[in-house]
Enzyme design. Structure first.
Site, PDB file in Angstrom:
ATOM      1  N   ARG A  14     -32.043  -1.519  -8.975  1.00  0.00           N
ATOM      2  CA  ARG A  14     -32.078  -0.125  -8.524  1.00  0.00           C
ATOM      3  C   ARG A  14     -30.764   0.321  -7.876  1.00  0.00           C
ATOM      4  O   ARG A  14     -30.532   1.500  -7.675  1.00  0.00           O
ATOM      5  CB  ARG A  14     -33.263   0.078  -7.565  1.00  0.00           C
ATOM      6  CG  ARG A  14     -34.609   0.037  -8.278  1.00  0.00           C
ATOM      7  CD  ARG A  14     -35.775  -0.074  -7.305  1.00  0.00           C
ATOM      8  NE  ARG A  14     -36.003  -1.446  -6.862  1.00  0.00           N
ATOM      9  CZ  ARG A  14     -36.985  -1.817  -6.032  1.00  0.00           C
ATOM     10  NH1 ARG A  14     -37.815  -0.909  -5.549  1.00  0.00           N
ATOM     11  NH2 ARG A  14     -37.134  -3.074  -5.681  1.00  0.00           N
ATOM     12  N   GLY A  76     -34.091 -17.196 -15.652  1.00  0.00           N
ATOM     13  CA  GLY A  76     -34.080 -17.232 -17.111  1.00  0.00           C
ATOM     14  C   GLY A  76     -35.489 -17.094 -17.641  1.00  0.00           C
ATOM     15  O   GLY A  76     -36.443 -17.003 -16.872  1.00  0.00           O
ATOM     16  N   GLY A 143     -45.111  -2.556  -0.076  1.00  0.00           N
ATOM     17  CA  GLY A 143     -46.446  -3.135  -0.213  1.00  0.00           C
ATOM     18  C   GLY A 143     -47.327  -2.586   0.908  1.00  0.00           C
ATOM     19  O   GLY A 143     -46.879  -2.442   2.038  1.00  0.00           O
ATOM     20  N   GLU A 158     -49.015  -4.307  -3.757  1.00  0.00           N
ATOM     21  CA  GLU A 158     -47.750  -3.680  -4.125  1.00  0.00           C
ATOM     22  C   GLU A 158     -47.983  -2.280  -4.687  1.00  0.00           C
ATOM     23  O   GLU A 158     -49.044  -2.005  -5.269  1.00  0.00           O
ATOM     24  CB  GLU A 158     -47.023  -4.548  -5.159  1.00  0.00           C
ATOM     25  CG  GLU A 158     -46.519  -5.865  -4.612  1.00  0.00           C
ATOM     26  CD  GLU A 158     -45.603  -5.683  -3.411  1.00  0.00           C
ATOM     27  OE1 GLU A 158     -44.558  -5.031  -3.537  1.00  0.00           O
ATOM     28  OE2 GLU A 158     -45.949  -6.187  -2.321  1.00  0.00           O
ATOM     29  N   LYS A 353       6.594  -0.109   9.381  1.00  0.00           N
ATOM     30  CA  LYS A 353       6.043  -1.268   8.668  1.00  0.00           C
ATOM     31  C   LYS A 353       6.757  -2.540   9.084  1.00  0.00           C
ATOM     32  O   LYS A 353       7.988  -2.559   9.119  1.00  0.00           O
ATOM     33  CB  LYS A 353       6.212  -1.064   7.157  1.00  0.00           C
ATOM     34  CG  LYS A 353       5.521  -2.123   6.337  1.00  0.00           C
ATOM     35  CD  LYS A 353       6.250  -2.465   5.056  1.00  0.00           C
ATOM     36  CE  LYS A 353       7.414  -3.399   5.308  1.00  0.00           C
ATOM     37  NZ  LYS A 353       8.036  -3.953   4.126  1.00  0.00           N
ATOM     38  N   TYR A 368      11.199   6.706   8.694  1.00  0.00           N
ATOM     39  CA  TYR A 368      10.621   5.495   8.112  1.00  0.00           C
ATOM     40  C   TYR A 368      11.312   4.283   8.720  1.00  0.00           C
ATOM     41  O   TYR A 368      12.530   4.133   8.613  1.00  0.00           O
ATOM     42  CB  TYR A 368      10.771   5.466   6.580  1.00  0.00           C
ATOM     43  CG  TYR A 368      10.336   4.115   6.036  1.00  0.00           C
ATOM     44  CD1 TYR A 368       9.026   3.671   6.240  1.00  0.00           C
ATOM     45  CD2 TYR A 368      11.227   3.275   5.370  1.00  0.00           C
ATOM     46  CE1 TYR A 368       8.622   2.417   5.804  1.00  0.00           C
ATOM     47  CE2 TYR A 368      10.824   2.018   4.929  1.00  0.00           C
ATOM     48  CZ  TYR A 368       9.517   1.597   5.156  1.00  0.00           C
ATOM     49  OH  TYR A 368       9.119   0.352   4.734  1.00  0.00           O
ATOM     50  N   TYR A 389      15.050  -1.901   1.200  1.00  0.00           N
ATOM     51  CA  TYR A 389      14.740  -2.463  -0.125  1.00  0.00           C
ATOM     52  C   TYR A 389      15.820  -2.056  -1.118  1.00  0.00           C
ATOM     53  O   TYR A 389      16.162  -0.865  -1.230  1.00  0.00           O
ATOM     54  CB  TYR A 389      13.368  -1.894  -0.546  1.00  0.00           C
ATOM     55  CG  TYR A 389      12.818  -2.434  -1.835  1.00  0.00           C
ATOM     56  CD1 TYR A 389      12.744  -3.804  -2.070  1.00  0.00           C
ATOM     57  CD2 TYR A 389      12.331  -1.568  -2.822  1.00  0.00           C
ATOM     58  CE1 TYR A 389      12.209  -4.287  -3.251  1.00  0.00           C
ATOM     59  CE2 TYR A 389      11.793  -2.054  -3.996  1.00  0.00           C
ATOM     60  CZ  TYR A 389      11.736  -3.419  -4.215  1.00  0.00           C
ATOM     61  OH  TYR A 389      11.199  -3.895  -5.375  1.00  0.00           O
ATOM     62  N   SER A 407      19.769  12.124  13.505  1.00  0.00           N
ATOM     63  CA  SER A 407      18.849  12.670  12.507  1.00  0.00           C
ATOM     64  C   SER A 407      19.388  12.491  11.098  1.00  0.00           C
ATOM     65  O   SER A 407      20.601  12.550  10.867  1.00  0.00           O
ATOM     66  CB  SER A 407      18.661  14.171  12.748  1.00  0.00           C
ATOM     67  OG  SER A 407      17.949  14.343  13.939  1.00  0.00           O
TER      68      SER A 407
END
Ligand code: UD1
Ligand code: CA
Length: 459
Positions: A14, A76, A143, A158, A353, A368, A389, A407
């Site tokens: 379900r 099964g 139930g 049930e 970071k 950044y 990077y 700045s």
């Protein structure tokens, strides 16, 4: 010995999902976690979790949990399906004089105190089997508890097998039972699959034991929320809502102000001290710690430690630490491994970071800062970028105490700016700046007289 058997092998059709039902999450943790947690915090000595096709995924998710024994329910065409068969896979682990509590992995709101009360009740009564029941307004899909003329519990029917009259019964089976070990073993041997679903129902154990002349009973819970069963995503969301309000209430009682509890999400385990104020739309995860005096507005905080008197506005903080008195946001993002000192300012649209920022340093807007070690009382101007990077590798930068990064400048790593190093606005800096130097990298300004008039742009 007190043993739990937690049923978690069901297909969960379900839910309409590739994810096993018991791994669907409520406030950052799988449903099964909450059931196990309640058992571990109750007086239970051994936890058996029955898993099926989903076993690999479930075991993987709980690999760090101690004191959990996974048991595989054979699945099964050659095997029946159902809660009774699930329990039969675990009975070899049960001794005759054990007290066994059976719970469903999809009933995440059960509390340890209810489990303990229920176990005590069962033992005091000397029952072979006790059913945890509740009266609820809408019993659909549960139930139903059928009682005889003397109000003794007689059977559990049930939904699929119930007649019209039984469907009107509002007392339901929670799916939580306690058995004496020997009675459980006897009942399991005598279950069949003669029902509308063709399943082996554990609920039939009640009638089996009644027929055998055993003493059975029921324990009605007052707070029916605790036995809320999750079968669909709609119910998952309802369960999340109930748990969230319960957690929020606890924090409020412990001295945390929630301006709007209905839009505040706090995962179980978060440490939040007294006199923290939390504004709407905030999410705080289980691994975060927020010290007294902090004010958090509309923010997401994951696995981070926020020291006293910090203000965070509309920001996201991940795997980081923030020192006392610092102001963050609005719209700042602290990515993993950022450590900001005391009395700093991390303003609008600043991203940090894998960096350390010393006490008293300010970056008020649009910067950044990636892979940098920034000293104390440093000023980082609007639009400054730590260029970390080169398209292949990442490099670190170091900025000394009292430095000034103008700045719109670029600090191209690897690079060091020593204490009191000043970077002029708009400069792209690639060479080390020594203590007290001004570093300036831009073409000299030319002002040309009469140029606008000659062009005919000005009359
Ligand atoms: C069950 C009860 C119902 C009760 C309700 C409470 C039965 C027959 N019905 O119904 O009386 O009101 O819980 O929430 O017991 N499972 C297995 N192996 C299986 C089948 C199920 O481990 O072969 C597990 C499921 O993962 C689940 C639990 O048993 O955690 C209950 O199964 P589910 O199919 O959800 O039963 P309900 O229809 O909710
Ligand atoms: Ca269920």
């Amino acid at each position: 010995m007190k043993v739990s058997i937690i049923l978690a092998a069901g297909e969960g059709t379900r839910m309409k999902s590739k994810v096993p039902k018991v791994l669907h999450e409520i406030l950052g943790r799988p449903m099964l976690f909450y059931v196990l947690n309640a058992c571990k915090n109750a007086a239970i000595e051994k936890n058996l979790v029955v898993v099926g096709h989903n076993k690999k995924k479930v075991k993987e998710k709980f690999k760090e949990e101690s004191d959990v024994n996974f048991i595989e329910q054979p699945m099964g065409d050659n095997y029946p399906y159902g809660t009774g068969f699930a329990v039969s896979s675990a009975v070899s682990e049960i001794e005759d004089d054990d007290t066994v509590i059976i719970l469903n992995g999809d009933t995440p709101l059960i509390s340890n105190s209810t489990i303990d009360c229920f176990l005590k009740f069962h033992e005091c009564r000397g029952n072979a089997m006790t059913v945890l029941t509740a009266d609820i307004p809408d019993p659909t899909n549960y139930g139903r508890i059928v009682r005889d003329g003397d109000a003794n519990i007689k059977a559990i029917v049930e939904e699929k097998d119930a007649n019209e009259k039984e469907k009107l019964i509002r007392e339901i089976n929670s799916g939580i039972f306690v058995f004496r070990g020997s009675a459980l073993k006897y009942a399991i041997k005598n279950l069949n699959t003669d029902n509308a679903a063709g399943e082996m129902y554990l609920t039939d154990a009640l009638e089996v034991l009644v027929r055998a002349g055993e003493k059975v009973g029921s324990f009605k819970i007052k707070d029916a929320h605790e036995i809320f069963g999750v079968n669909s995503r709609y119910e998952l969301s309802n369960a999340s809502e109930i748990l969230r309000q319960k957690i929020n209430k606890k924090y409020m009682i412990d001295g945390v102000t929630l301006i709007d509890s209905s839009s505040t999400y706090i995962e179980l385990g978060a440490k939040i001290e007294e006199d923290v104020t939390i504004y709407p739309n905030t999410y705080i995860d289980k691994k975060s710690e927020i010290k007294t005096g902090c004010v958090i507005y509309d923010s997401k905080i994951y696995n981070s430690t926020i020291d006293k008197d910090v203000t965070i506005k509309s920001s996201e903080i991940e795997d980081s630490t923030i020192g006392q008195g610092t102001k963050v946001g609005p719209y700042a993002h602290l990515r993993p491994n950022s450590h900001v000192g005391k009395n700093c300012k991390v303003g609008n649209f600043v991203e940090i970071k894998n960096s350390n920022v010393g006490d008293g340093s300010k970056m008020s807007h649009l910067a950044y800062i990636g892979d940098a070690d920034i000293g104390r009382d440093v000023n980082i101007g609007c639009g400054a970028i730590f260029v970390n990077y080169d398209g292949r590798d990442k490099f670190r930068s170091k900025v000394g105490d009292h430095a000034f990064i103008g700045s719109n400048s670029n600090i191209v790593a690897p690079l060091e700016v020593e204490d009191y190093g000043y970077i002029a606005a708009g400069s792209t800096i690639t060479k080390k700046v020594l203590k007290g130097q001004l570093s300036l990298e831009r073409a000299e300004q030319k002002n040309i007289d009469g140029w606008v008039l000659r062009k005919g742009f000005m009359k």
